[in-house]
Design a protein around this motif. Structure first.
Motif, PDB file in Angstrom:
ATOM      1  N   VAL A 101      10.497   4.657  -9.599  1.00 16.40           N
ATOM      2  CA  VAL A 101      11.308   5.259  -8.536  1.00 16.40           C
ATOM      3  C   VAL A 101      10.746   4.874  -7.168  1.00 16.40           C
ATOM      4  CG1 VAL A 101      12.211   7.414  -7.587  1.00 16.40           C
ATOM      5  CG2 VAL A 101      11.907   7.178 -10.061  1.00 16.40           C
ATOM      6  N   LEU A 102       9.426   4.851  -7.061  1.00 10.49           N
ATOM      7  CA  LEU A 102       8.804   4.425  -5.807  1.00 10.49           C
ATOM      8  C   LEU A 102       9.200   2.992  -5.467  1.00 10.49           C
ATOM      9  CD1 LEU A 102       5.170   5.868  -6.050  1.00 10.49           C
ATOM     10  CD2 LEU A 102       7.028   6.662  -4.587  1.00 10.49           C
ATOM     11  N   TYR A 103       9.261   2.150  -6.490  1.00 14.14           N
ATOM     12  CA  TYR A 103       9.703   0.776  -6.238  1.00 14.14           C
ATOM     13  C   TYR A 103      11.115   0.773  -5.659  1.00 14.14           C
ATOM     14  CZ  TYR A 103      11.588  -3.851  -6.845  1.00 14.14           C
ATOM     15  OH  TYR A 103      12.209  -5.056  -6.593  1.00 14.14           O
ATOM     16  N   ASP A 104      12.022   1.480  -6.312  1.00 14.45           N
ATOM     17  CA  ASP A 104      13.423   1.480  -5.879  1.00 14.45           C
ATOM     18  C   ASP A 104      13.589   2.052  -4.476  1.00 14.45           C
ATOM     19  OD1 ASP A 104      14.288   0.362  -8.269  1.00 14.45           O
ATOM     20  OD2 ASP A 104      14.576   2.314  -9.228  1.00 14.45           O
ATOM     21  N   LYS A 105      12.803   3.071  -4.144  1.00 15.91           N
ATOM     22  CA  LYS A 105      12.996   3.767  -2.876  1.00 15.91           C
ATOM     23  C   LYS A 105      12.129   3.233  -1.733  1.00 15.91           C
ATOM     24  CE  LYS A 105      14.490   8.201  -4.866  1.00 15.91           C
ATOM     25  NZ  LYS A 105      15.826   8.191  -4.223  1.00 15.91           N
ATOM     26  N   LEU A 106      11.001   2.583  -2.066  1.00 19.24           N
ATOM     27  CA  LEU A 106      10.067   2.169  -1.016  1.00 19.24           C
ATOM     28  C   LEU A 106       9.690   0.692  -1.059  1.00 19.24           C
ATOM     29  CD1 LEU A 106       7.477   5.103  -0.760  1.00 19.24           C
ATOM     30  CD2 LEU A 106       9.062   4.327   1.009  1.00 19.24           C
ATOM     31  N   PHE A 107       9.322   0.205  -2.239  1.00 21.59           N
ATOM     32  CA  PHE A 107       8.747  -1.136  -2.329  1.00 21.59           C
ATOM     33  C   PHE A 107       9.795  -2.241  -2.374  1.00 21.59           C
ATOM     34  CE2 PHE A 107       5.483   1.283  -5.090  1.00 21.59           C
ATOM     35  CZ  PHE A 107       4.912   1.845  -3.961  1.00 21.59           C
ATOM     36  N   LYS A 108      10.981  -1.924  -2.865  1.00 25.60           N
ATOM     37  CA  LYS A 108      12.000  -2.945  -3.111  1.00 25.60           C
ATOM     38  C   LYS A 108      12.347  -3.738  -1.856  1.00 25.60           C
ATOM     39  CE  LYS A 108      16.580  -3.528  -5.182  1.00 25.60           C
ATOM     40  NZ  LYS A 108      17.715  -2.816  -5.841  1.00 25.60           N
ATOM     41  N   ASP A 109      12.462  -3.060  -0.735  1.00 22.49           N
ATOM     42  CA  ASP A 109      12.844  -3.733   0.510  1.00 22.49           C
ATOM     43  C   ASP A 109      11.664  -4.415   1.194  1.00 22.49           C
ATOM     44  OD1 ASP A 109      15.494  -2.963   0.241  1.00 22.49           O
ATOM     45  OD2 ASP A 109      15.184  -1.071   1.301  1.00 22.49           O
ATOM     46  N   TYR A 110      10.458  -4.133   0.716  1.00 20.69           N
ATOM     47  CA  TYR A 110       9.253  -4.700   1.336  1.00 20.69           C
ATOM     48  C   TYR A 110       8.281  -5.138   0.244  1.00 20.69           C
ATOM     49  CZ  TYR A 110      11.387  -2.161   5.165  1.00 20.69           C
ATOM     50  OH  TYR A 110      12.287  -1.693   6.086  1.00 20.69           O
ATOM     51  N   GLU A 111       8.784  -5.988  -0.648  1.00 22.21           N
ATOM     52  CA  GLU A 111       7.999  -6.384  -1.820  1.00 22.21           C
ATOM     53  C   GLU A 111       6.726  -7.130  -1.429  1.00 22.21           C
ATOM     54  OE1 GLU A 111      11.736  -6.892  -4.954  1.00 22.21           O
ATOM     55  OE2 GLU A 111      10.937  -8.630  -3.874  1.00 22.21           O
TER      56      GLU A 111
END
Length: 284
Positions: A101-111
């Protein structure tokens, strides 16, 4: 709105940042510990509220904060990290949901920013936060865009060159574990092992085309020093069976390394057989 205001103050107001940051990260830590036990108690929608209409620098800082909190959830030494690697990766894939969920909400746009920060923290001296380093790196690597995958591969290539120039066992241990986490991107274990094998072949087996003699010797020597840490048959099998094309006067060094890998692999297999026989005897 109160939650958003607290995180905003923590980011922009330096006079209150230290104590507020500590309090916020303690709250996040407790939340994630609870989520490990019960994934359904919180859907992390607070992140949507915090990030709504906020600038890029704030969102990247927020992602980094969450990375730090996750890493702090578990500590271990490097030897344990090798032994528990598969268990922790499987736990991250099958049981722990909040990191996805953290990936989808935070990391995805700033991989790339998130991965760079992970690498930065994990290469600090005396790093011991391996479990969630593996889980976060595996999560991002398995979900990220092609450009970010290329970024990760380039990092590993650059890292190997740095290690060849300035050899240090801890750096090689970090690289081996990092590559394994980043290549464990599917639900198929054999496919993940093959992906690691491909990296090993391209970067270790054929490294004579990249490195000078002293650099080549340094890499083989460091790999040799890493053998006692190895605890997973599949990865050590790659080191034992994949040939390394030697430079001139390096043939014996390579042969010695592979022989030691095979010997250590035999010990691991023997120990597993002994453990299995012990279980059978105990059950009788």
């Amino acid at each position: 709105e109160l939650i958003k205001e607290l995180f905003t103050i923590a980011h922009y107001d330096s006079s209150n940042a230290i104590s507020l940051n500590d309090a916020l990260e303690e709250c996040l830590s407790r939340l994630y510990i609870d989520l490990i036990e019960n994934p359904n108690i919180n859907d992390l929608k607070y992140i949507d509220t915090i990030t709504d209409n906020m600038p890029k620098d704030f969102k990247i800082s927020l992602a980094q904060r969450h990375i730090r909190v996750c890493l702090d959830l578990h500590n271990s030494d490097t030897k344990t990290a090798f032994a528990k690697f598969t268990t922790w990766i499987n736990e991250g894939v099958d049981d722990i949901q909040f990191t996805k969920v953290l990936y989808d909400k935070l990391f995805k746009d700033y991989e790339e920013e998130s991965v760079s920060y992970l690498f930065k923290l994990s290469t600090q001296e005396n790093f011991n936060q391996w479990k969630f380093y593996f889980i976060l790196l595996q999560t991002i690597s398995s979900k990220c865009a092609h450009e970010s995958s290329s970024f990760i591969r380039k990092y590993f290539k650059t890292r190997l060159s740095q290690i060849a120039a300035f050899p240090k066992r801890e750096d090689m241990l970090h690289l081996l574990l990092s590559v394994r986490a980043a290549t464990a991107t599917t639900m198929d274990i054999d496919q993940n092992i093959t992906a690691y094998g491909n990296w090993y072949k391209q970067n270790i087996s054929d490294m004579k085309f990249v490195f000078k003699v002293e650099e080549f010797k340094s890499i083989v020597d460091l790999l040799d020093q890493c053998i006692p840490y190895e605890d997973v048959e599949d990865y050590l099998e790659i080191h034992a069976t994949f040939s390394i094309s030697p430079l001139v006067h390096c043939g014996k060094l390579v042969q010695s390394f592979r022989s030691k890998c095979k010997l250590h692999l035999a010990k691991i297999k023997s120990k597993k057989r002994g453990d299995a026989e012990s279980i059978v005897i105990d059950s009788d």
